[in-house]
Design an enzyme around this catalytic site. Structure first.
Site, PDB file in Angstrom:
ATOM      1  N   ASP A   1      -6.062   4.371   7.985  1.00  0.00           N
ATOM      2  CA  ASP A   1      -4.693   4.056   8.418  1.00  0.00           C
ATOM      3  C   ASP A   1      -4.068   5.310   9.026  1.00  0.00           C
ATOM      4  OD1 ASP A   1      -5.438   2.306   6.078  1.00  0.00           O
ATOM      5  OD2 ASP A   1      -3.587   1.300   6.652  1.00  0.00           O
TER       6      ASP A   1
ATOM      7  N   ARG B   1      -5.176 -13.225   0.523  1.00  0.00           N
ATOM      8  CA  ARG B   1      -5.798 -12.028  -0.054  1.00  0.00           C
ATOM      9  C   ARG B   1      -7.213 -12.351  -0.550  1.00  0.00           C
ATOM     10  NH1 ARG B   1      -4.164  -7.049   0.735  1.00  0.00           N
ATOM     11  NH2 ARG B   1      -5.338  -6.594  -1.139  1.00  0.00           N
TER      12      ARG B   1
ATOM     13  N   GLU C   1       0.854  -7.153   9.197  1.00  0.00           N
ATOM     14  CA  GLU C   1      -0.446  -6.559   8.880  1.00  0.00           C
ATOM     15  C   GLU C   1      -1.559  -7.319   9.619  1.00  0.00           C
ATOM     16  OE1 GLU C   1      -1.197  -6.923   4.728  1.00  0.00           O
ATOM     17  OE2 GLU C   1      -2.927  -5.587   4.738  1.00  0.00           O
TER      18      GLU C   1
ATOM     19  N   ASP D   1     -12.366  -5.369   3.939  1.00  0.00           N
ATOM     20  CA  ASP D   1     -12.720  -5.611   2.545  1.00  0.00           C
ATOM     21  C   ASP D   1     -13.488  -6.909   2.249  1.00  0.00           C
ATOM     22  OD1 ASP D   1     -11.004  -3.482   2.642  1.00  0.00           O
ATOM     23  OD2 ASP D   1      -9.545  -4.273   1.219  1.00  0.00           O
TER      24      ASP D   1
ATOM     25  N   GLN E   1     -13.661   5.743   4.132  1.00  0.00           N
ATOM     26  CA  GLN E   1     -13.393   4.655   5.084  1.00  0.00           C
ATOM     27  C   GLN E   1     -14.003   5.028   6.439  1.00  0.00           C
ATOM     28  OE1 GLN E   1      -9.113   3.870   4.868  1.00  0.00           O
ATOM     29  NE2 GLN E   1      -9.541   1.856   4.003  1.00  0.00           N
TER      30      GLN E   1
ATOM     31  N   TYR F   1       0.850  -1.207   0.000  1.00  0.00           N
ATOM     32  CA  TYR F   1       0.000   0.000   0.000  1.00  0.00           C
ATOM     33  C   TYR F   1       0.880   1.251   0.000  1.00  0.00           C
ATOM     34  CZ  TYR F   1      -2.779  -3.752   2.137  1.00  0.00           C
ATOM     35  OH  TYR F   1      -3.374  -4.960   2.433  1.00  0.00           O
TER      36      TYR F   1
END
Ligand code: 2M8
Length: 447
Positions: free
Chosen positions: A50, A218, A418, A183, A122, A43
């Site tokens: 974030d 993912r 992450e 997501d 977001q 990213y």
């Protein structure tokens, strides 16, 4: 103090010092001239929520940079008040991220800023972040920063409670799973199933994420085909929100987005008192949002909050960590507080004063729980941190301490990943992830 007790205290202090060094090094390495990238590889631009989490962590170590982070993000706010979920760094090559600025094509939308951005939002966690940054490091500069940000934060709320109140019940609707921040959460499976898409369309694009993280960790190509179809649909209407109910294929009221909306009004009430504005209307709005959440998203049979699919006007069945997030509201009625705590402490999520496994993002007992795949099971530090804050709001010090220890141990063992395997704690996704580092710094400061 006995010898073994002293050794335990020393080991704890050493762990905390180690974590502090790692977190600071991670944030410093991800700093990019006026913002922090979530990850150098996966990213490489600026992401909205974030940056809010990152600012909360930076407040402990680099307060100037914390304000800079928020200032940069809000400089890309649209005229209608929306804060875009990505602000693109123009210095990066085409293809550095998919979907990039050429795909979003924000320049053709009314009221978009000069910087290239996405057209969606977001979760609005920025007002509480700004408040925490000020509280951690109060100064003349922090008051000036709050004064500058206040009208922008108010405009962000107005956008979400105004144009995005598609259901008319006082809550904001999301138009894309990316707007929830979670997501590919199972929460979106049912509403997404109604979005026509063919995974073959992905042959026309080059996914950037699977070049940097294992495809098993993912979203799938079919997920991406739907993500692309939804952006296509929203962009075709130039990101306008009028008439969405009649034309947009994905419209959902998310418990996390709306809990953040309510918590933001409480934060704005506090900020208002510092900048000389009236806190009253913010408190009233917070109470109204809390009431609307209970009216529209509470499932009394399941004892948890669930997203409402506006296209079917039904609650989504999946029990995800999103359902726990309204606990962040300080005035959540007692029956809901009790039930959400019971849900969090059930085998589905395993919250405890001594946790044997980290908090997952999805019901562990569900047959489609996937321990590797992104938001379909793995543990994430931001959802853990949000629940930790909520537990402190409701004075559950025992559970808050258990969750904090679990989060810190996870990162100490695996690094600033992450996300993490919810059974083994192994690091997944990007290895040097900014909000993991930032929220660890915050948790360390508040033992
Ligand atoms: C993830 O989302 C982006 C799309 O916005 C992606 O998958 O490429 C999510 O985890 C989201 O919550 C997060 O803000 C973003 C950047 O860390 O990555």
């Amino acid at each position: 103090m006995t010898g073994s007790l002293a050794a335990g205290v020393r080991a704890g202090a050493e762990r905390d010092a180690r974590l502090r060094r790692l977190a600071l090094a991670t944030l410093d390495a991800n700093w990019e001239h006026d913002h922090t990238v979530p990850s150098r590889t996966l990213y490489p631009h600026q992401w909205s929520w974030d940056s809010a989490f990152i600012a909360i962590g930076l407040a402990h170590v680099r307060p100037d940079r914390a304000w800079r982070e928020l200032r940069t993000l809000f400089a890309a706010q649209w005229v209608d008040g929306r804060v875009p979920h990505i602000v693109f760094n123009p210095a990066l090559r085409v293809g550095a991220y998919f979907p990039g600025p050429e795909f979003w094509d924000s320049a053709r939308a009314d009221g978009a800023p000069a910087a290239a951005t996405s057209g969606i939002v977001q979760p609005p966690v920025h007002a509480p972040a700004a408040w925490l940054v000020h509280r951690r490091a109060p100064s003349e500069a922090s008051v000036a920063a709050l004064r500058r940000l206040y009208p922008r934060l108010v405009a962000q709320q107005r956008y979400l409670t105004g144009r995005r109140d598609v259901g008319g019940g006082g809550l904001a609707a999301i138009v894309h799973p990316w707007e929830s921040g979670l997501d590919n959460s199972p929460a979106w499976d049912a509403p997404l199933a109604a979005v026509p898409a063919d995974e073959a369309v992905m042959r026309a694009y080059r996914r950037h994420d699977t070049a940097h993280a294992a495809a098993t960790q993912r979203p799938t190509d079919l997920d991406y085909a739907r993500y692309v179809a939804l952006v296509d649909a929203y962009r075709a209407g130039r990101y306008r929100d009028e008439g969405l109910l009649g034309r947009h294929p994905f419209l959902v009221e998310c418990p996390l987005v709306n809990a953040a909306l309510g918590v933001s009004e409480y934060a704005l009430a506090r900020i208002a008192t510092v900048v000389g504005a009236d806190p009253g209307p913010h408190r009233d709005r917070a109470a109204r949002i809390t009431e609307a959440l209970v009216t529209r998203l509470w499932d009394p049979l399941a004892g948890t909050f669930r997203p409402r699919d506006l296209r079917t006007d039904r609650l989504v069945a999946a029990r995800t960590v999103l359902g726990l997030m309204p606990l962040a509201l300080p005035d959540l009625p007692e029956p809901q507080v009790r039930a959400v705590l019971a849900e969090a402490c059930s085998p589905r999520f395993g919250l405890a004063a001594r946790m044997d496994r980290p908090l997952p993002t999805y019901d562990r007992t569900a047959p489609d729980f996937e321990p590797l795949r992104y938001w379909r099971g793995p543990s994430w530090v931001n959802t853990g941190w949000l629940l930790w804050q909520a537990l402190r709001t409701h004075r559950r010090a025992d559970l808050a301490a258990g969750l904090r220890e679990s989060l810190l141990d996870l990162v100490d063992t695996a690094g600033c990943h992450e996300y993490f395997h919810p059974d083994t704690g192994a690091g997944l996704g990007s290895p040097a992830f900014s909000w993991t580092a930032a929220l660890v710094l915050d948790a360390l400061a508040d033992g």
